[in-house]
Motif scaffolding. Sequence first.
Motif: not given
Length: 411
Positions: A53-62, A91-100
């Motif tokens: 869901p697009p809300s997941y990476p957006t919230k991850f950025f927050g 860069e943060l998106l890379d972190g989201f991808i790695d973690k989730f």
Amino acid sequence: MASGGIVNIRRDVEDKFYRYRMPLLTTKIEGKGNGIKTVIPNMADVARALSRPPSYPTKFFGCELGAQTSFDEKNERYIVNGAHDANRLRELLDGFIDKFVLCKSCKNPETELIILKQGRSEDIIRDCKACGERTGVDMRHKLTTFILKNPPVKIKKGKKKTGTGDAAAGVGGGGDSPDGDVSPAENGAESDDELTRKIKAEAKDLNDETTLAKEDWSADTSPEAVKQRIKALEGGLAGVSLAGDDEGSDDDVNSPYSQLGKWVEENRDDHEGDTKTFLVAVFKKAEQLGIEKKHKSVLVLAQALFTENVLKEIPEYAPLFVKTVTSEKHQKALLGGMERLVGLSYPDLLPAVPKILMAFYQVDLLEEEVVTQWGTHVSKKYVDKETSKRVRKASEPFLKWLEEADDDSDE
């Protein structure tokens, strides 16, 4: 989709032939003063490629930036308060991808998030459809609270094994396993008589340009002849040995398919007009890697050889494909390579899809039944579903021309 190009989901993987890809995240700064905010125009497209869901990476950025976020899912508008650089968010998106997203075991993005309830506690698990491993996420991260409150929606994908009793909700991963066929009606298929007439007219021109003899390459591939003709091309690449299964996978950055693709790209512009010698060298390279008869080789060659000038290149490279396309499976791989070429690498070529199919058809690389079946069944085997739909939609004039030509022959 906001323009920004296409990148590998794992940006640490430089292989162009890596299967899992996504749009490059783009940003737009709006407002000023205390009201300044960063809008992510293509967050929905990025999330779709990740099957999250697009809300997941957006919230991850927050969570990572300590900033407020907001989402308007109906209008696909995703916002992070404050002014944030696009590179920082990538860069943060890379972190989201790695973690989730990525499987902790095989690092494949083809995972599904499920929530396991054990008594009063809940855990978020990445269920990998590639290797079968189930690996947990770091439940200490703040995003996990948001995911538990906003669980992913289970997507039905036809016949699948049922769960093993876990109370779970899931969302499909970033892979390309087929999820059923989509009919032309679901594609929003519409007839296009004007384009069909153009295709018929252009078919006459293609006849003269693409008529090629199916040559016997036995003389060209003899050890002595090849040694002399491709010495400059082979260079230091001679004698490459492979470990493991020669079947390999086009996902593996060290697979023979990736090696073939990289070699072709590196040498594609160095044959100084001697196309035949170059094609012989390509075939010998595939032989050396033990994959000259594999259908995945056709997929890789279509991606590596063709460029935005594909209509001019098809007649030039046809002898190689005549040599390697030997079954229905090979034809489907050629169509898959064409999907990646026009759907991912050169989207501006979409209007030319009917001409490209006609060119392949004229040199006997595609059979009518195979093209017709491909054109009426959307698949996620080679590209994402939306790209698959766009390519098939663009192919409609050629499919209609085939149908009318068949009707004429019956009469």
